[in-house]
Scaffold this motif. Structure first.
Motif, short mmCIF file in Angstrom:
data_model
loop_
_atom_site.label_atom_id
_atom_site.label_comp_id
_atom_site.label_asym_id
_atom_site.label_seq_id
_atom_site.Cartn_x
_atom_site.Cartn_y
_atom_site.Cartn_z
N PHE A 321 0.91 -1.22 0.18
CA PHE A 321 0.07 -0.16 0.16
C PHE A 321 0.71 1.03 0.10
N GLY A 326 -3.46 5.16 1.06
CA GLY A 326 -2.73 3.67 1.31
C GLY A 326 -1.60 3.71 2.62
N ARG A 333 -7.06 -0.10 4.22
CA ARG A 333 -6.18 -1.68 4.23
C ARG A 333 -6.57 -2.77 4.56
N ASN A 352 -1.57 -2.76 11.48
CA ASN A 352 -2.19 -1.72 11.35
C ASN A 352 -2.51 -0.93 11.43
N VAL A 373 3.28 -1.36 3.95
CA VAL A 373 2.79 0.02 3.40
C VAL A 373 4.52 1.11 3.73
#
Length: 399
Positions: A321, A326, A333, A352, A373
């Motif tokens: 992402f 993102g 996500r 996350n 990420v």
């Protein structure tokens, strides 16, 4: 020299952005933007706190005003100026040292990007006039995707439209997809330019890509940046016959339909509220049904695109992402990954939600393929490609 400096320029129709980058380093040493050019409201601002008015300034006037400010941050001369150019068509598959022939080629591709290529050229011409002795390089958004095979880039249309008029899928955001997939290789120990990655560049414009060992195998955007994912104000994929339907039933002409699809749709159209994911997440938390629908459609369509792109890869080493949404929206996500368990991709909710904003990290659950990420850095990619090109050129061409 391993400490070279590159000025990255992004020329828009009414703006010009500058970023001074040092080789192999993150972050700009100095950046600036001039906006509302060619109007009485033209103005500029810089990263070191300078700002001012530039009434009726052209791109050339803006560069004339900004370059002396930039020069105070130079500890040695610029090695290159790298220009972002949106559309390179089929001709330009890599960065190019700018000269009259290359500029003519960029002009020839203007029908494929009528809002972007002419604007990019204004910045190029202004910089070449002011810095004629500095090597100047064009880096194309579309170049990375020129590795796509014909079965991925051709539309099911008569051959003449492709052979004569260049109607095919080109893809965009190439510098971002290239940068983050290279970084994923380093982050996972596979090595830069190695691995099979699904990448999701999510901002006001959004695209997804399948990358295999540093080569784009397929991507969501097509002839124009309208194809593919739901975006801030762009619809992404719709029934191709929608144009005819709206013309017949509502009497809309082509310009009205284009405005609908590019300016009034996407997150804004679905929510009836905003194209800003941050505002929509807050509204969703407050019970706004339109915001909830917009976020759900955005994430589902993204997941569907990523699943479809997986067929272009022999395996999936991970999902990346990037872009403003993102990198910063844990909700996006999480909702996207809910639809991707079939690909063996699962998210760790704690990792996350706790990932610091603006930082790279891995957020997959145990047993899942990598989910990462990675903040994009398109300016660094442009700077790196500009310097790499200079190393391949005879000294006489870059002196």
């Amino acid at each position: 020299m391993t400490n070279r400096l590159v000025l990255v320029i992004n020329g828009g129709s009414s703006s010009i952005k500058l970023a001074l980058r040092r080789e192999n380093t993150s972050g700009a040493l100095f950046d600036a933007i001039a906006e509302r050019l060619n109007t009485s409201q033209a103005c500029y601002s810089t990263s070191d706190g300078q700002c001012g008015e530039l009434p009726n300034a052209t791109h050339l006037d803006a560069l004339n005003a900004l370059l002396p400010m930039l020069e105070r941050h130079l500890d040695h001369p610029l090695s290159a100026i790298g220009h972002r150019v949106v559309h390179g068509g089929e001709r330009f598959t890599s960065a190019q040292l700018l000269n009259d022939e290359i500029i003519a080629g960029i002009e020839a591709n203007a029908p494929l990007a009528p809002l972007h290529n002419p604007a990019n050229l204004t910045g190029i011409r202004a910089a070449m006039q002011l810095r004629p002795q500095t090597p100047q390089v064009a880096v194309f958004d579309t170049a990375f995707h020129q590795s796509m095979p014909p079965h991925a880039f051709r539309y099911a249309l008569p051959d003449e439209l492709y052979a004569v008029h260049g109607v095919r899928r080109y893809g965009f955001h190439g510098t971002s997809h290239k940068y983050v997939s290279d970084q994923a290789g380093l982050l996972t120990g596979l090595g830069k330019g190695n691995g099979a990655w699904l990448t999701a560049h999510l901002g006001n414009g959004c695209s997804s890509c399948a990358v295999l060992d540093g080569r784009s195998m397929d991507t969501s955007m097509g002839l124009t940046p309208l194809e593919g994912l739901v975006m801030g104000t762009r619809s992404g994929d719709v029934d191709p016959n929608l144009h005819a339907h709206l013309a017949r039933t509502l009497g809309w002409d082509l310009s009205r339909i284009e405005r609908l699809l590019n300016r009034e749709s996407g997150l804004l159209g679905l929510s009836g509220l905003s194209n800003d994911m941050r505002e929509l997440e807050q509204a969703r938390a407050d019970g706004h049904s339109g915001a909830q629908l917009a976020i759900e459609v955005f994430c589902y369509r993204l997941a569907r695109s990523l699943a479809g792109l997986s067929v272009a890869l022999p395996r999936i080493d991970g999902l990346i992402f990037t872009g403003g949404i993102g990198e910063n929206s844990a909700l996006t996500r999480a909702l996207t990954l809910k639809h991707l368990a079939v690909l063996g991709l699962q998210i760790d909710p704690d990792r996350n939600s706790s990932l610091p904003r603006g930082e790279a990290g891995r957020i997959e659950a145990a047993g899942s393929a990598a989910v990462m990420v990675i903040p994009t850095d398109e300016e660094r990619q442009i700077a790196d490609e500009s310097l790499a090109l200079l190393e391949t050129q005879p000294r006489s061409q870059t002196a």
